[in-house]
Design an enzyme around this catalytic site. Structure first.
Site, PDB file in Angstrom:
ATOM      1  N   ARG A 141       3.998  -0.023  -7.524  1.00  0.00           N
ATOM      2  CA  ARG A 141       3.316   0.045  -6.227  1.00  0.00           C
ATOM      3  C   ARG A 141       1.991  -0.721  -6.276  1.00  0.00           C
ATOM      4  NH1 ARG A 141       4.777   3.707  -2.535  1.00  0.00           N
ATOM      5  NH2 ARG A 141       2.690   4.566  -2.153  1.00  0.00           N
ATOM      6  N   ARG A 193       7.654   5.221  -3.961  1.00  0.00           N
ATOM      7  CA  ARG A 193       7.235   6.104  -5.050  1.00  0.00           C
ATOM      8  C   ARG A 193       8.441   6.368  -5.965  1.00  0.00           C
ATOM      9  NH1 ARG A 193       4.819   7.781  -0.359  1.00  0.00           N
ATOM     10  NH2 ARG A 193       2.545   7.683  -0.407  1.00  0.00           N
ATOM     11  N   HIS A 201       5.271   4.130 -11.555  1.00  0.00           N
ATOM     12  CA  HIS A 201       4.420   4.158 -10.365  1.00  0.00           C
ATOM     13  C   HIS A 201       3.613   2.856 -10.234  1.00  0.00           C
ATOM     14  CE1 HIS A 201       2.970   6.820  -7.137  1.00  0.00           C
ATOM     15  NE2 HIS A 201       1.883   6.093  -7.195  1.00  0.00           N
ATOM     16  N   HIS A 212       1.531   4.652   3.210  1.00  0.00           N
ATOM     17  CA  HIS A 212       0.233   5.315   3.180  1.00  0.00           C
ATOM     18  C   HIS A 212      -0.145   5.757   4.582  1.00  0.00           C
ATOM     19  CE1 HIS A 212      -1.109   3.208  -0.770  1.00  0.00           C
ATOM     20  NE2 HIS A 212      -0.358   4.263  -0.997  1.00  0.00           N
ATOM     21  N   LYS A 239       6.025  11.939   0.675  1.00  0.00           N
ATOM     22  CA  LYS A 239       4.756  12.595   0.375  1.00  0.00           C
ATOM     23  C   LYS A 239       4.014  12.989   1.655  1.00  0.00           C
ATOM     24  CE  LYS A 239       0.417  11.788  -2.076  1.00  0.00           C
ATOM     25  NZ  LYS A 239      -0.341  10.828  -2.895  1.00  0.00           N
ATOM     26  N   TYR A 244      -2.128   6.210  17.725  1.00  0.00           N
ATOM     27  CA  TYR A 244      -1.618   5.150  18.596  1.00  0.00           C
ATOM     28  C   TYR A 244      -0.844   4.051  17.862  1.00  0.00           C
ATOM     29  CZ  TYR A 244      -4.621   7.258  22.076  1.00  0.00           C
ATOM     30  OH  TYR A 244      -5.205   8.147  22.932  1.00  0.00           O
TER      31      TYR A 244
END
Length: 172
Positions: free
Chosen positions: A132, A39, A129, A155, A66, A165
């Site tokens: 990305r 970012r 941005h 993300h 974030k 997991y």
């Protein structure tokens, strides 16, 4: 989210960045945006203490992410070379991208955006941005595994059970 995603236009953008004659700090920020696709704020606020250039790693602390989880960014040889070149501009700043007015503050978010405008890219065409989305699109089109791409984009896993997991880093 304005982003260039067509390969030929991406090549044109990268050549325009390489030819950019403005601030070398802003130029490096744009180059590293394309190579790391973090970012914009995570990049601009990067501190030298987060990098291990010898190992080719950048660890962004959780407090700056974030999703509030530490993020490991593997660095290509090109990214390491750019960072080594940047060291000469750092002066006494802790920031990799010090601000134009003060070494005690990071680069303004307007720096990279203004550079893109100076290169002829409108706000509807490409934004900081947008690197990305550019990376995600190109990597998905090239057949990279979505899990690998999403991990590098930092993300969060939407499936909460899987998130509990799944801890792969996909560094190789």
């Amino acid at each position: 989210l304005a982003a260039i995603t067509e390969p030929k236009r991406v090549g044109e953008l990268m050549r325009a960045i390489d030819a950019y004659g403005g601030s070398p700090i802003v130029k490096a920020a744009l180059q590293l945006s394309a190579l790391t696709f973090v970012r914009p704020g995570e990049l601009r606020q990067a501190e030298w203490s987060e990098f291990d250039l010898g190992a080719g790693k950048w660890v962004i602390p959780a407090k700056r992410m974030k999703m509030k989880a530490e993020h490991l960014v593997p660095l290509s040889t090109q990214a390491v070379a750019i960072l080594k070149d940047l060291e000469q501009f750092a002066g006494r700043s802790n920031y990799v991208f010090p601000g134009a007015r003060s070494n005690n503050r990071p680069l303004s978010d307007n720096g990279p955006r203004t550079a893109l405008r100076a290169m002829g890219y409108s706000n509807n065409e490409m934004t900081p941005h947008g690197f990305r989305a550019m990376a995600s699109t190109l990597l998905n089109e090239q057949g990279w595994r979505p899990d690998v791409i999403e991990r590098q984009l930092a993300h969060a896993e939407q499936n909460q059970i899987r998130a509990a997991y799944h801890r792969s880093t996909y560094l190789e």
